[in-house]
Design an enzyme around this catalytic site. Structure first.
Site, PDB file in Angstrom:
ATOM      1  N   HIS A   1      -1.831   1.360   2.808  1.00  0.00           N
ATOM      2  CA  HIS A   1      -0.912   1.664   1.704  1.00  0.00           C
ATOM      3  C   HIS A   1       0.513   1.582   2.206  1.00  0.00           C
ATOM      4  O   HIS A   1       0.779   1.953   3.350  1.00  0.00           O
ATOM      5  CB  HIS A   1      -1.190   3.069   1.141  1.00  0.00           C
ATOM      6  CG  HIS A   1      -0.590   3.274  -0.208  1.00  0.00           C
ATOM      7  ND1 HIS A   1       0.700   3.732  -0.369  1.00  0.00           N
ATOM      8  CD2 HIS A   1      -1.072   3.044  -1.449  1.00  0.00           C
ATOM      9  CE1 HIS A   1       0.959   3.782  -1.662  1.00  0.00           C
ATOM     10  NE2 HIS A   1      -0.096   3.370  -2.341  1.00  0.00           N
TER      11      HIS A   1
ATOM     12  N   GLU B   1      -7.991   2.683  -4.346  1.00  0.00           N
ATOM     13  CA  GLU B   1      -8.880   1.655  -4.873  1.00  0.00           C
ATOM     14  C   GLU B   1     -10.292   1.726  -4.280  1.00  0.00           C
ATOM     15  O   GLU B   1     -11.236   1.254  -4.899  1.00  0.00           O
ATOM     16  CB  GLU B   1      -8.298   0.274  -4.604  1.00  0.00           C
ATOM     17  CG  GLU B   1      -6.884   0.115  -5.100  1.00  0.00           C
ATOM     18  CD  GLU B   1      -6.810  -0.324  -6.541  1.00  0.00           C
ATOM     19  OE1 GLU B   1      -7.323  -1.392  -6.839  1.00  0.00           O
ATOM     20  OE2 GLU B   1      -6.262   0.404  -7.365  1.00  0.00           O
TER      21      GLU B   1
HETATM   22  N1  ACO Z   1      -6.998  -4.370   6.372  1.00  0.00           N
HETATM   23  C1  ACO Z   1      -6.637  -4.855   7.588  1.00  0.00           C
HETATM   24  N2  ACO Z   1      -5.359  -4.831   8.043  1.00  0.00           N
HETATM   25  C2  ACO Z   1      -4.428  -4.317   7.234  1.00  0.00           C
HETATM   26  C3  ACO Z   1      -4.730  -3.787   5.965  1.00  0.00           C
HETATM   27  C4  ACO Z   1      -6.083  -3.825   5.544  1.00  0.00           C
HETATM   28  N3  ACO Z   1      -6.450  -3.350   4.361  1.00  0.00           N
HETATM   29  N4  ACO Z   1      -3.598  -3.339   5.387  1.00  0.00           N
HETATM   30  C5  ACO Z   1      -2.605  -3.576   6.255  1.00  0.00           C
HETATM   31  N5  ACO Z   1      -3.109  -4.159   7.373  1.00  0.00           N
HETATM   32  C6  ACO Z   1      -2.373  -4.549   8.576  1.00  0.00           C
HETATM   33  C7  ACO Z   1      -1.625  -5.843   8.346  1.00  0.00           C
HETATM   34  O1  ACO Z   1      -2.414  -6.966   8.668  1.00  0.00           O
HETATM   35  C8  ACO Z   1      -0.446  -5.677   9.297  1.00  0.00           C
HETATM   36  O2  ACO Z   1      -0.894  -5.952  10.591  1.00  0.00           O
HETATM   37  P1  ACO Z   1       0.069  -6.662  11.651  1.00  0.00           P
HETATM   38  O3  ACO Z   1       1.074  -5.619  12.022  1.00  0.00           O
HETATM   39  O4  ACO Z   1      -0.833  -7.016  12.785  1.00  0.00           O
HETATM   40  O5  ACO Z   1       0.687  -7.855  10.982  1.00  0.00           O
HETATM   41  C9  ACO Z   1      -0.148  -4.184   9.218  1.00  0.00           C
HETATM   42  O6  ACO Z   1      -1.380  -3.560   8.829  1.00  0.00           O
HETATM   43  C10 ACO Z   1       0.934  -3.829   8.205  1.00  0.00           C
HETATM   44  O7  ACO Z   1       0.634  -4.492   6.990  1.00  0.00           O
HETATM   45  P2  ACO Z   1       1.698  -4.756   5.844  1.00  0.00           P
HETATM   46  O8  ACO Z   1       1.220  -5.906   5.030  1.00  0.00           O
HETATM   47  O9  ACO Z   1       3.078  -4.830   6.409  1.00  0.00           O
HETATM   48  O10 ACO Z   1       1.613  -3.416   5.042  1.00  0.00           O
HETATM   49  P3  ACO Z   1       2.132  -3.205   3.573  1.00  0.00           P
HETATM   50  O11 ACO Z   1       2.710  -1.868   3.490  1.00  0.00           O
HETATM   51  O12 ACO Z   1       2.975  -4.328   3.114  1.00  0.00           O
HETATM   52  O13 ACO Z   1       0.742  -3.307   2.780  1.00  0.00           O
HETATM   53  C11 ACO Z   1      -1.029  -3.071   1.285  1.00  0.00           C
HETATM   54  C12 ACO Z   1       0.199  -2.388   1.931  1.00  0.00           C
HETATM   55  C13 ACO Z   1      -0.581  -4.324   0.535  1.00  0.00           C
HETATM   56  C14 ACO Z   1      -1.703  -2.129   0.313  1.00  0.00           C
HETATM   57  C15 ACO Z   1      -2.028  -3.480   2.423  1.00  0.00           C
HETATM   58  O14 ACO Z   1      -2.433  -2.339   3.128  1.00  0.00           O
HETATM   59  C16 ACO Z   1      -3.231  -4.260   1.899  1.00  0.00           C
HETATM   60  O15 ACO Z   1      -3.151  -5.485   1.738  1.00  0.00           O
HETATM   61  N6  ACO Z   1      -4.387  -3.552   1.626  1.00  0.00           N
HETATM   62  C17 ACO Z   1      -5.559  -4.230   1.105  1.00  0.00           C
HETATM   63  C18 ACO Z   1      -5.444  -4.424  -0.401  1.00  0.00           C
HETATM   64  C19 ACO Z   1      -5.535  -3.111  -1.181  1.00  0.00           C
HETATM   65  O16 ACO Z   1      -6.300  -2.224  -0.852  1.00  0.00           O
HETATM   66  N7  ACO Z   1      -4.732  -3.031  -2.249  1.00  0.00           N
HETATM   67  C20 ACO Z   1      -4.638  -1.838  -3.102  1.00  0.00           C
HETATM   68  C21 ACO Z   1      -3.405  -1.036  -2.770  1.00  0.00           C
HETATM   69  S1  ACO Z   1      -3.372   0.522  -3.629  1.00  0.00           S
HETATM   70  C22 ACO Z   1      -2.527   0.269  -5.052  1.00  0.00           C
HETATM   71  O17 ACO Z   1      -1.637  -0.543  -5.152  1.00  0.00           O
HETATM   72  C23 ACO Z   1      -2.884   1.019  -6.233  1.00  0.00           C
END
Ligand code: ACO
Length: 519
Positions: free
Chosen positions: A402, A455
């Site tokens: 998140h 989610e």
């Molecule tokens: N699985 C694996 N790795 C992840 C995940 C995940 N679910 N989420 C983040 N990471 C990793 C990224 O790959 C990144 O790694 P890196 O540093 O090696 O590049 C690091 O964690 C940071 O990720 P960001 O994309 O910068 O984090 P951000 O804050 O932008 O992302 C998000 C938040 C979009 C929710 C992300 O965690 C994600 O894509 N989750 C999966 C999709 C999801 O569950 N969506 C629902 C969100 S809840 C809502 O909106 C109601």
């Protein structure tokens, strides 16, 4: 959950930990590797547990600019680190930490308690806590994805990611979902207060009749529901909703009374579940079910879906899910609604934009994907190889991570409880996968603080109450409608066009425009 909103946060509430550390004899290259792996901008240097220095990204730049730049593997960190390190205590007020950091030009400040390093507070941690910061202060260094930037003043609610807490108008979202009804929270969001019994009755009498679809739109729904091969309920509902707005004559809020804008907002929340369920049933070659005016908003939603009055347990489960997801800070869809409203566009256009933002898997489109993941994993034995393979391949585990929560998402925790109440046995497998996923993410993505988000258990709860997968995101939209419309009303009450700037990073203009080639 205890209401933690009243405690003024100190450094210990927002600091990052564990801290990435090194020995004075480590090479700068080793430190750069540690920083890169942990996604941080500094390494604290410890000698016998005592802080003796700090090496930051700026020091790496300094080193790169010297003749030693090509031999990082031999340069010991003690030669490049800053030795006179300022530290602060965990109980320091956040405002004092901010003052120290900004006055002395630091980006990282180690937090020390009884001589031991217990955390580090960074500019980023502080920005996450910042209420409103003028954007020009950060011109040229606005964080990617606007992370941590406050872009509006709001009285509607707030998310405290480090504390795992969110609230609607100062009431814990989880406490509201435990104790009140969806309609009560809707009233709170629109009127600014929880209703008395008389107010609740009046609100119900005002909103229940708004559930019906206008006569001019009804005959158009079968066409929308059966258009082409790809029926996407959220897209179909967005199209039908736009027709409703057209029929009801929604126009720029700049030209209407505030009371009319409020009526449009109420109508939008009331009608959207009717559109979603009618379109879904028509697509399934079933007759739409007219709203039941005796039932609550949540129970009526399930009733319109199946034609049967739901059991109190199922109705309460869906109601609690809806209450937990009404609002959540300046998330992408809410921000979209505010941006569109700021142009003076009509409320329907702002909602259509918000629906578009919500549809993305990185926002509201994940619950069915999280459920799909559980189905694909299938067995406990398959969990580790499946999860590891995906994370190592750079894929994201749906329902984890998140932007704001770096600890348990309280919505996920409550929904886990709702799922256990509905069917404790079935939820055991999900709990096992949750635990393994968190452990594997911690191992393979250290320092990213990835935990289940709303989610993950949302999909499980909805599946348990018999909601079809394709309606997971539209159901989320039904609840977020309250948050979006509350934000639209707030934006319209004190508007300024939201029009940020981009940071141009292309080649220096002006380039001479070549004549078009003759064909
Ligand atoms: N699985 C694996 N790795 C992840 C995940 C995940 N679910 N989420 C983040 N990471 C990793 C990224 O790959 C990144 O790694 P890196 O540093 O090696 O590049 C690091 O964690 C940071 O990720 P960001 O994309 O910068 O984090 P951000 O804050 O932008 O992302 C998000 C938040 C979009 C929710 C992300 O965690 C994600 O894509 N989750 C999966 C999709 C999801 O569950 N969506 C629902 C969100 S809840 C809502 O909106 C109601």
């Amino acid at each position: 959950m205890a209401n933690t909103a009243t405690k003024a946060p100190a450094v210990e509430d927002i600091m990052s930990r564990p801290v990435v550390t090194a020995n004075p004899t480590n090479s700068v290259a080793t430190c750069a590797g540690l920083m890169n792996d942990a996604h941080v901008g500094s390494v604290v240097v410890l000698d016998d547990g005592r802080v003796v220095g700090i090496l930051t990204e700026r020091d790496l730049v300094r080193l790169a600019a010297t003749r030693y730049g090509s031999d990082w593997t031999r340069s010991p960190v003690k030669e490049w680190m800053h030795e006179e390190v300022d530290t602060i205590g965990p109980e320091t007020a956040i405002s004092d930490a901010f003052r120290t950091i900004s006055e002395r030009g630091y980006r990282h400040l180690p937090v020390v308690s009884n001589g031991a390093l217990v955390g580090i507070v960074t500019m980023r941690d502080l920005m996450r806590q910042a209420r409103i910061q003028p954007a020009d202060r950060y011109a040229g260094e606005v964080p990617k994805g606007l992370e941590g930037l406050a872009v509006a003043e709001t009285e509607i609610g707030d998310v405290r990611g480090q504390q795992g807490f969110f609230h609607y108008r100062q009431y814990s979202g989880v406490d509201l979902a435990e104790k009140r009804s969806f309609e009560d929270v809707w009233h709170l969001m629109f009127e600014g207060e929880l209703p008395t019994a008389a107010q609740a009755k009046a609100f119900r009498e005002e909103t229940v009749p708004l559930r019906g679809i206008p006569a001019a739109v009804k005959p158009l729904l079968p066409g929308i529901a059966t258009l082409g091969k790809n029926f996407v309920p959220l897209q179909a509902a967005k199209a039908a909703y736009s027709l409703v707005c057209n029929e009801l004559g929604f126009k720029t809020w700049l030209e209407i009374e505030r009371s009319e804008l409020r009526d449009q907002a109420l109508r939008t929340v009331a009608i959207f579940p009717t559109l979603v369920t009618a379109l879904y049933r028509l697509n399934q070659a079933l007759e739409p079910v007219e709203p039941n005016l005796e039932l609550s908003h949540a129970a009526n939603y399930l009733y319109m879906l199946t034609g049967e009055v739901p059991s109190p347990e199922r109705a309460r489960a869906v109601e609690q899910y809806l209450m937990l997801t009404i609002d959540h800070g300046l998330n992408a869809s809410t921000f979209s609604a505010r941006v569109i409203t700021s142009t003076g566009a009509d409320l329907g256009s702002a909602i259509a934009g918000a629906l578009g933002a919500l549809s993305g898997p990185l926002h509201g489109g994940a619950p069915s994907l999280a459920l799909k993941m559980l189905a694909e994993i299938g067995t406990r034995e398959n969990a580790d190889p499946w999860l590891r393979e995906r994370v190592l391949a750079g894929q994201r585990l749906m329902g984890f991570g998140h932007r704001v929560y770096k600890t348990d998402d309280p919505r996920s925790t409550m929904l886990r409880g709702v799922a256990e109440r509905l069917d404790g046995e079935r939820v055991e497998f999900a709990k096992f996968i949750e635990k393994r996923a968190v452990e594997i993410l911690e191992e393979l993505k250290p320092g990213r603080a990835l935990y289940p988000n709303v989610e993950f258990y949302a999909g499980i709860v909805m599946n348990m109450i018999g909601m079809p997968d394709t309606l997971f995101t539209p159901t989320f939209a039904c609840s977020r409608m309250v948050g979006w419309t509350a934000h639209i009303l707030e934006q319209a009450a004190d508007n300024r066009l939201i029009r940020p700037s981009g940071h141009y990073i292309g080649p220096e203009p002006p380039a001479p425009v070549p004549d078009a080639e003759a064909s």
